[in-house]
Scaffold this active site. Structure first.
Site, mmCIF file in Angstrom:
data_model
loop_
_atom_site.group_PDB
_atom_site.id
_atom_site.type_symbol
_atom_site.label_atom_id
_atom_site.label_comp_id
_atom_site.label_asym_id
_atom_site.label_seq_id
_atom_site.Cartn_x
_atom_site.Cartn_y
_atom_site.Cartn_z
ATOM 1 C CG ASN A 174 -2.062 -0.996 1.074
ATOM 2 O OD1 ASN A 174 -2.463 -1.343 -0.035
ATOM 3 N ND2 ASN A 174 -2.566 -1.486 2.195
ATOM 4 C CG HIS A 177 0.947 2.515 4.631
ATOM 5 N ND1 HIS A 177 -0.155 2.784 5.400
ATOM 6 C CD2 HIS A 177 0.980 1.172 4.530
ATOM 7 C CE1 HIS A 177 -0.751 1.668 5.754
ATOM 8 N NE2 HIS A 177 -0.099 0.683 5.236
ATOM 9 C CB CYS A 203 6.096 7.784 9.272
ATOM 10 S SG CYS A 203 6.548 6.063 9.506
#
Length: 396
Positions: free
Chosen positions: A297, A299, A334
């Site tokens: 994804n 991330h 993050c």
């Protein structure tokens, strides 16, 4: 030798260069085979999978003895060595469809409870245990994630090459993100143990789904780990939380609500924030995330955060105590190249000297520059050598 068995093609090299005489190529091929030389062409000894189990004078083993080059001839534009070997002594056992299905279910898992739950077995390998000879928590979290993703694939709900989201979610640019996880460790597992993971999921409110797991030792049938997790749905373009549409709820075919972990006295308590003003805080700075920390994804995967948290846990805690539970609250995403700080605070500055058999630690991950919170965590620890946690009050 020609009367001993059938022919086996074991290697070839290009015959497009007409400068070499075919007889020279035959000698080169034979020399390379018996000496292991690879100086000319691409000839080499056959791999073990290319050798036939044979009996030569009572010596029953894989062997190159008795193998002779009987012919070399052009085949599809290549010079091909054709050799003959002794016949197999034992017949290959026929594998039934039932055996094949059992093997697939063992490796990839199977749907249970009428398709509303999923079960998968995991074998703990040598590189998945730590210095204390027990399986590390990162491995356990990977097992949980793998079982959850495989349930989606087995049920036919998952989109092609999707990381846990459905076909409709893919069209609507929606994905799942983990909001909160709690894992209860009742007994440590070690190298060679086989763990049986059961998992199921169900909706809670308009914006979230719960997924729960129970992990049993496949040999003793004892529940060794229980876990529960809350997922939120977000839009990949806006990165904002989304209400779960009704047609996606119907597509997912969830199971009946049932919690693997039920804390006595109510819900799991929220985690207090760590601040720089608090005493007895261990800090590890300049932890940099990279490309390998991203998942499908794009991330940072939730398991990666755990590795960063453990960077600031004092060594004496890791050495003298076993983790018995962990709660993780994910507060912000993050990205690659972010620089992270990991903070840990342990109840009591020297718990081992004070004779504490059970302690608690609080943790925080934050961006180093702007101090933005990423993850809060709380862990409970038990002194090594004390009894394992019982499963009283837990769903079995």
């Amino acid at each position: 030798m020609a009367s001993l068995g059938s022919s086996l093609i074991f290697r070839s090299f290009n015959h497009t260069n007409s400068e070499h005489d075919p007889n020279d190529k035959q000698r080169i091929a034979a020399h390379n085979y018996f000496t292991g030389s690879t100086r000319v062409g691409r000839s080499s000894r056959p791999r073990p999978s290319q050798l036939v189990r044979a009996n030569y004078g009572g010596d029953d083993r894989y062997s190159t003895r008795g193998v002779s080059v009987i012919n070399i001839k052009p085949m599809n534009g290549c010079m091909t060595n054709i050799i003959e070997t002794a016949p197999r002594i034992q017949k290959k056992r026929e594998i039934s469809q039932e055996d094949a299905d059992d093997a697939e279910n063992w490796m990839m898992g199977k749907l249970i409870e009428g398709g509303s739950a999923f079960r998968q077995n995991f074998f703990i390998r040598s590189y998945e245990v730590g210095p204390d000879k027990t399986v590390n928590l990162e491995t356990i979290m990977n097992f949980l994630q793998d079982a959850a993703l495989n349930q989606m694939r087995r049920s036919g709900v998952a989109a092609e090459n999707a990381f846990g989201y459905s076909k409709t979610m893919s069209l609507m640019k929606l994905i799942w993100v983990v909001n909160r996880t709690h894992i209860q460790i009742n007994k440590d597992s070690s190298w060679g143990d086989v763990l049986e993971v059961d998992t199921w999921f169900f909706p809670v409110g308009k914006y979230s789904y719960h997924r729960d797991w129970t992990i049993r030792d496949r040999n003793t049938r004892q529940i060794v780990i229980q876990a529960t997790c809350t997922y939120l749905m977000i839009n990949t373009e806006t990165r904002k939380c989304s209400k779960i549409p009704d047609h996606i709820r119907e597509e997912l075919k969830p199971s009946t609500p049932q919690y693997a972990y039920q804390k006595k006295g109510g819900n799991i308590a929220k985690i207090n924030k760590l601040t720089d003003e608090m005493t007895d805080i261990s800090i590890r700075s300049k932890l940099v995330l990279g490309w390998s920390d991203l998942d499908l994804n794009q991330h940072v995967n939730n398991v990666k955060y755990l590795k960063l948290i453990m960077q600031s846990v004092p060594a004496d805690i890791l050495r003298d105590y076993s983790m018995r539970s962990i709660t993780l609250e994910y507060r912000r995403e993050c990205t690659e190249h972010d620089v992270i700080e990991s903070l840990t605070s342990v109840d009591g500055s020297k718990p081992k000297l004070s004779g504490a058999t059970a302690i608690e630690s609080t943790h925080l991950l934050r961006i180093q520059d702007n101090k933005a919170e990423l993850v809060r965590a709380r862990m409970t620890w038990q002194s090594r050598g004390t009894s394992d946690v019982s499963t009283n009050g837990y769903h079995k």
